[in-house]
Design a protein around this motif. Structure first.
Motif, short mmCIF file in Angstrom:
data_model
loop_
_atom_site.label_atom_id
_atom_site.label_comp_id
_atom_site.label_asym_id
_atom_site.label_seq_id
_atom_site.Cartn_x
_atom_site.Cartn_y
_atom_site.Cartn_z
N ALA A 62 0.85 -1.19 0.00
CA ALA A 62 0.00 0.00 0.00
C ALA A 62 0.88 1.24 0.00
N ASP A 63 0.25 2.41 -0.18
CA ASP A 63 0.98 3.66 -0.10
C ASP A 63 1.41 3.94 1.34
N VAL A 64 2.50 4.63 1.49
CA VAL A 64 2.99 5.01 2.82
C VAL A 64 2.18 6.21 3.32
N PRO A 65 1.75 6.22 4.58
CA PRO A 65 1.08 7.41 5.12
C PRO A 65 2.00 8.63 5.04
N ALA A 66 1.41 9.82 4.99
CA ALA A 66 2.21 11.05 4.87
C ALA A 66 3.19 11.19 6.02
N ASP A 67 2.79 10.82 7.23
CA ASP A 67 3.71 10.79 8.37
C ASP A 67 3.53 9.46 9.08
N VAL A 68 4.62 8.74 9.26
CA VAL A 68 4.60 7.43 9.92
C VAL A 68 5.00 7.61 11.38
N ASP A 69 4.12 7.22 12.29
CA ASP A 69 4.40 7.26 13.72
C ASP A 69 4.94 5.88 14.12
N LEU A 70 6.25 5.77 14.23
CA LEU A 70 6.85 4.48 14.54
C LEU A 70 6.51 4.00 15.94
N THR A 71 6.31 4.90 16.86
CA THR A 71 5.92 4.51 18.23
C THR A 71 4.59 3.77 18.21
N ALA A 72 3.65 4.23 17.40
CA ALA A 72 2.35 3.58 17.31
C ALA A 72 2.40 2.33 16.44
N ALA A 73 3.17 2.36 15.35
CA ALA A 73 3.22 1.23 14.41
C ALA A 73 4.00 0.05 14.97
N GLY A 74 5.05 0.34 15.76
CA GLY A 74 5.91 -0.73 16.27
C GLY A 74 5.76 -0.91 17.76
N THR A 75 4.62 -1.41 18.20
CA THR A 75 4.38 -1.57 19.64
C THR A 75 5.31 -2.61 20.25
N ARG A 76 5.83 -3.53 19.44
CA ARG A 76 6.75 -4.56 19.93
C ARG A 76 8.21 -4.17 19.68
N ASP A 77 8.49 -3.65 18.48
CA ASP A 77 9.85 -3.25 18.13
C ASP A 77 9.80 -2.40 16.87
N TRP A 78 10.81 -1.57 16.66
CA TRP A 78 10.95 -0.84 15.40
C TRP A 78 12.40 -0.40 15.23
N VAL A 79 12.77 -0.14 13.97
CA VAL A 79 14.11 0.35 13.65
C VAL A 79 13.97 1.40 12.55
N HIS A 80 14.75 2.50 12.68
CA HIS A 80 14.82 3.51 11.63
C HIS A 80 16.28 3.65 11.19
N TRP A 81 16.48 3.82 9.88
CA TRP A 81 17.83 3.94 9.34
C TRP A 81 18.10 5.34 8.78
N GLY A 82 19.34 5.80 8.90
CA GLY A 82 19.82 6.97 8.18
C GLY A 82 19.64 8.31 8.84
N LEU A 83 19.22 8.38 10.10
CA LEU A 83 18.97 9.68 10.72
C LEU A 83 20.23 10.54 10.73
N ARG A 84 21.38 9.92 10.99
CA ARG A 84 22.64 10.67 11.07
C ARG A 84 23.69 10.08 10.13
N GLY A 85 23.26 9.62 8.98
CA GLY A 85 24.18 9.09 8.00
C GLY A 85 23.94 7.62 7.71
N ALA A 86 24.74 7.08 6.79
CA ALA A 86 24.52 5.73 6.28
C ALA A 86 24.60 4.65 7.36
N GLU A 87 25.43 4.87 8.39
CA GLU A 87 25.61 3.85 9.43
C GLU A 87 24.73 4.08 10.65
N SER A 88 23.86 5.05 10.59
CA SER A 88 23.05 5.41 11.75
C SER A 88 21.76 4.59 11.82
N THR A 89 21.49 3.99 12.98
CA THR A 89 20.21 3.33 13.24
C THR A 89 19.67 3.78 14.59
N VAL A 90 18.37 3.92 14.65
CA VAL A 90 17.67 4.22 15.91
C VAL A 90 16.67 3.09 16.14
#
Length: 233
Positions: A62-90
């Motif tokens: 499906a299409d991605v929502p305009a703003d993705v709330d990872l706190t709500a979407a990943g109640t068990r776990d979540w990961v985001h890439w690239g916040l501070r460069g290629a090697e950055s993960t949150v």
């Protein structure tokens, strides 16, 4: 008048020997009274062993929502890439840690041009972020990303936020315990295109959901696939 024989009344109705009397048992040719057979007592039922839950794998796009709330979407776990460069993960703070980055082919490059934004309030090492457009990408045919998510035996839902630029991307999803591979494709020969891939699966404990997101074809320049986030619930 002769006297009545001893043991017999002298008048009234004649005495009839009734079945079951001593006389009945001694009379030749008579069958003993038949009785309805008594059913044997039921044997105690054996405990039924619980059946293992059936494995399951389904992928929707499906299409991605305009703003993705990872706190709500990943109640068990979540990961985001690239916040501070290629090697950055949150990652989700105090999350289950069941999402694993398994690498992939090609060099990763950080970017900040995602058409959608991503936000969270429970991250680590970055506690919160509002409306970031960052992510990572890998260009060239065969390049991309490999991810794994633990099973655990119960039904789980994974949301993969990914895209491409001037390329055709190929998503493969399979279970490490066996079974068929599910394939989804996304293509745009001119510009950027993103998708929310929702993977619903059930895998035995110790098994994993395996995902690969790779460049299948390029249409000029550094055609690439990109990866923003994965959420598990």
């Amino acid at each position: 008048m002769l006297p009545a024989p001893a043991g017999r009344p002298s008048g009234g109705f004649p005495v009839v020997d009734r079945p079951g009397s001593p006389a009945d048992a001694a009379t030749p040719g008579l069958r003993p009274r038949q009785r309805t057979p008594t059913a044997p007592p039921p044997s105690p039922s054996s405990p039924v062993a619980p059946q293992p839950a059936a494995v399951h794998l389904d992928v929707a796009q499906a299409d991605v929502p305009a703003d993705v709330d990872l706190t709500a979407a990943g109640t068990r776990d979540w990961v985001h890439w690239g916040l501070r460069g290629a090697e950055s993960t949150v990652r989700k703070r105090d999350g289950s840690g069941e999402i694993a980055d398994e690498g992939g082919r090609g060099d990763r490059v950080g970017h900040d041009v995602s058409p959608e934004t991503f936000s969270w309030r429970d991250g680590s090492p970055v506690t919160s972020s509002t409306a970031t457009t960052t992510g990572v990408s890998a260009c060239g045919v065969g390049s991309g990303f490999a991810l794994a998510v633990d099973g655990g035996g119960e039904a789980r839902t994974v949301r993969l936020y990914a895209g491409l630029w001037m390329a055709r991307g190929r998503l493969e999803a399979r279970l490490s315990s066996g079974g068929e591979t599910t394939v989804r494709r996304l293509e745009d020969p001119h510009t950027t295109h993103t998708a929310e891939f929702t993977v619903r699966f059930r895998a035995p404990k110790g098994a994993k959901l395996l995902l690969t997101w790779t460049v299948e074809a390029t249409f000029g320049g550094c055609g690439n696939v990109n990866l923003q986030a994965v959420a598990l619930r």
